[in-house]
Design a protein around this motif. Sequence first.
Motif, PDB file in Angstrom:
ATOM      1  N   LYS A 154      -8.235  -4.058   6.281  1.00 61.69           N
ATOM      2  CA  LYS A 154      -7.010  -3.263   6.346  1.00 61.69           C
ATOM      3  C   LYS A 154      -7.313  -1.820   6.753  1.00 61.69           C
ATOM      4  CE  LYS A 154      -4.667  -5.988   2.757  1.00 61.69           C
ATOM      5  NZ  LYS A 154      -3.486  -6.355   3.562  1.00 61.69           N
ATOM      6  N   SER A 155      -6.369  -1.220   7.433  1.00 57.57           N
ATOM      7  CA  SER A 155      -6.541   0.165   7.861  1.00 57.57           C
ATOM      8  C   SER A 155      -6.469   1.100   6.656  1.00 57.57           C
ATOM      9  CB  SER A 155      -5.454   0.549   8.863  1.00 57.57           C
ATOM     10  OG  SER A 155      -5.581   1.907   9.233  1.00 57.57           O
ATOM     11  N   PRO A 156      -7.448   1.976   6.487  1.00 52.83           N
ATOM     12  CA  PRO A 156      -7.463   2.881   5.329  1.00 52.83           C
ATOM     13  C   PRO A 156      -6.471   4.033   5.439  1.00 52.83           C
ATOM     14  CG  PRO A 156      -9.360   3.300   6.714  1.00 52.83           C
ATOM     15  CD  PRO A 156      -8.680   2.106   7.297  1.00 52.83           C
ATOM     16  N   THR A 160       0.830  -1.202   0.000  1.00 55.11           N
ATOM     17  CA  THR A 160       0.000   0.000   0.000  1.00 55.11           C
ATOM     18  C   THR A 160       0.867   1.255   0.000  1.00 55.11           C
ATOM     19  OG1 THR A 160      -1.725  -1.156   1.256  1.00 55.11           O
ATOM     20  CG2 THR A 160      -1.817   1.252   1.221  1.00 55.11           C
ATOM     21  N   PRO A 161       0.772   2.095  -1.024  1.00 48.24           N
ATOM     22  CA  PRO A 161       1.525   3.360  -1.022  1.00 48.24           C
ATOM     23  C   PRO A 161       1.064   4.253   0.130  1.00 48.24           C
ATOM     24  CG  PRO A 161       0.687   2.838  -3.213  1.00 48.24           C
ATOM     25  CD  PRO A 161       0.014   1.901  -2.266  1.00 48.24           C
ATOM     26  N   GLN A 162       2.012   4.793   0.873  1.00 47.47           N
ATOM     27  CA  GLN A 162       1.671   5.607   2.042  1.00 47.47           C
ATOM     28  C   GLN A 162       1.408   7.054   1.628  1.00 47.47           C
ATOM     29  OE1 GLN A 162       1.703   3.793   5.358  1.00 47.47           O
ATOM     30  NE2 GLN A 162       1.468   2.409   3.619  1.00 47.47           N
ATOM     31  N   LEU A 167      -1.095   1.749  17.254  1.00 46.68           N
ATOM     32  CA  LEU A 167      -0.786   2.500  16.041  1.00 46.68           C
ATOM     33  C   LEU A 167      -0.931   1.578  14.843  1.00 46.68           C
ATOM     34  CD1 LEU A 167       2.375   4.503  17.210  1.00 46.68           C
ATOM     35  CD2 LEU A 167       0.046   5.367  16.927  1.00 46.68           C
ATOM     36  N   LEU A 168      -1.665   2.035  13.837  1.00 42.64           N
ATOM     37  CA  LEU A 168      -1.895   1.230  12.641  1.00 42.64           C
ATOM     38  C   LEU A 168      -1.264   1.905  11.428  1.00 42.64           C
ATOM     39  CD1 LEU A 168      -5.628   0.067  12.894  1.00 42.64           C
ATOM     40  CD2 LEU A 168      -3.608  -1.398  12.779  1.00 42.64           C
ATOM     41  N   PRO A 169      -0.500   1.162  10.648  1.00 43.98           N
ATOM     42  CA  PRO A 169       0.014   1.721   9.395  1.00 43.98           C
ATOM     43  C   PRO A 169      -1.055   1.663   8.316  1.00 43.98           C
ATOM     44  CG  PRO A 169       0.760  -0.533   9.621  1.00 43.98           C
ATOM     45  CD  PRO A 169       0.000  -0.206  10.884  1.00 43.98           C
TER      46      PRO A 169
END
Length: 220
Positions: A108-110, A61-63, A174-176
């Motif tokens: 997944k975390s958005p 996933t691109p940050q 903390l979620l990435p």
Amino acid sequence: MKIHREGHTLLFVLLIVLTVINGLVNYFFPGEDTLSKVVLLVSILFYLIILQFFRVPYVNTPQDPNLVYAPADGKVVVIEETEETEYFQGKRKQVSIFMSPINVHVNKSPVTGQVKYFKYHPGKYLVAWHPKSSTENERTTMVIETAQKTELLLRQVAGALAKRIKWYVKEGDLLPQGGEFGFIKFGSRVDIYLPLDAEITVDLQQKTKGGRTVIAKLNQ
């Protein structure tokens, strides 16, 4: 591609059960080659169907702090402005993604952020597209706060088939962006509640990929 840990025990037990069934068929019906082949073929197909429920494809996933990614594979079934009464006590933009039994079931975390609120709610098992499923079905509610102090609410909702919601987070974690926070066995739906000034970038009935499809842009 790997197999999710939620499926390890089930798949192992199912393999043993199907092996025993095929062994019993061969034992009680010796010489019935057609029957043995049919039972073996059905067993293999059934096992592969269950196996695909637990597949986990590799996703990079691109940050980007301004983007909101889809929390699940599936189809967009709701885009609307609504009243969120559990946490925000006000209006938000809601995007809901329906996960069918053939979709990947990882959630997944958005966004990247900290879990500010988490709660599990026992409830009913209405079909996932029912209007009241978001408030009456078994569900979890999680609020993530980004570094820019924007809060997003995610809700895992069980359906008629999906009666096993799993989560791997607690308040303070903390979620990435794109990080796994939960799993819903055999599909269902995930709701996400966004700020009113968020720009929705998906359409109704559009298919999504968790951690890959951008569903909104934040005005931060």
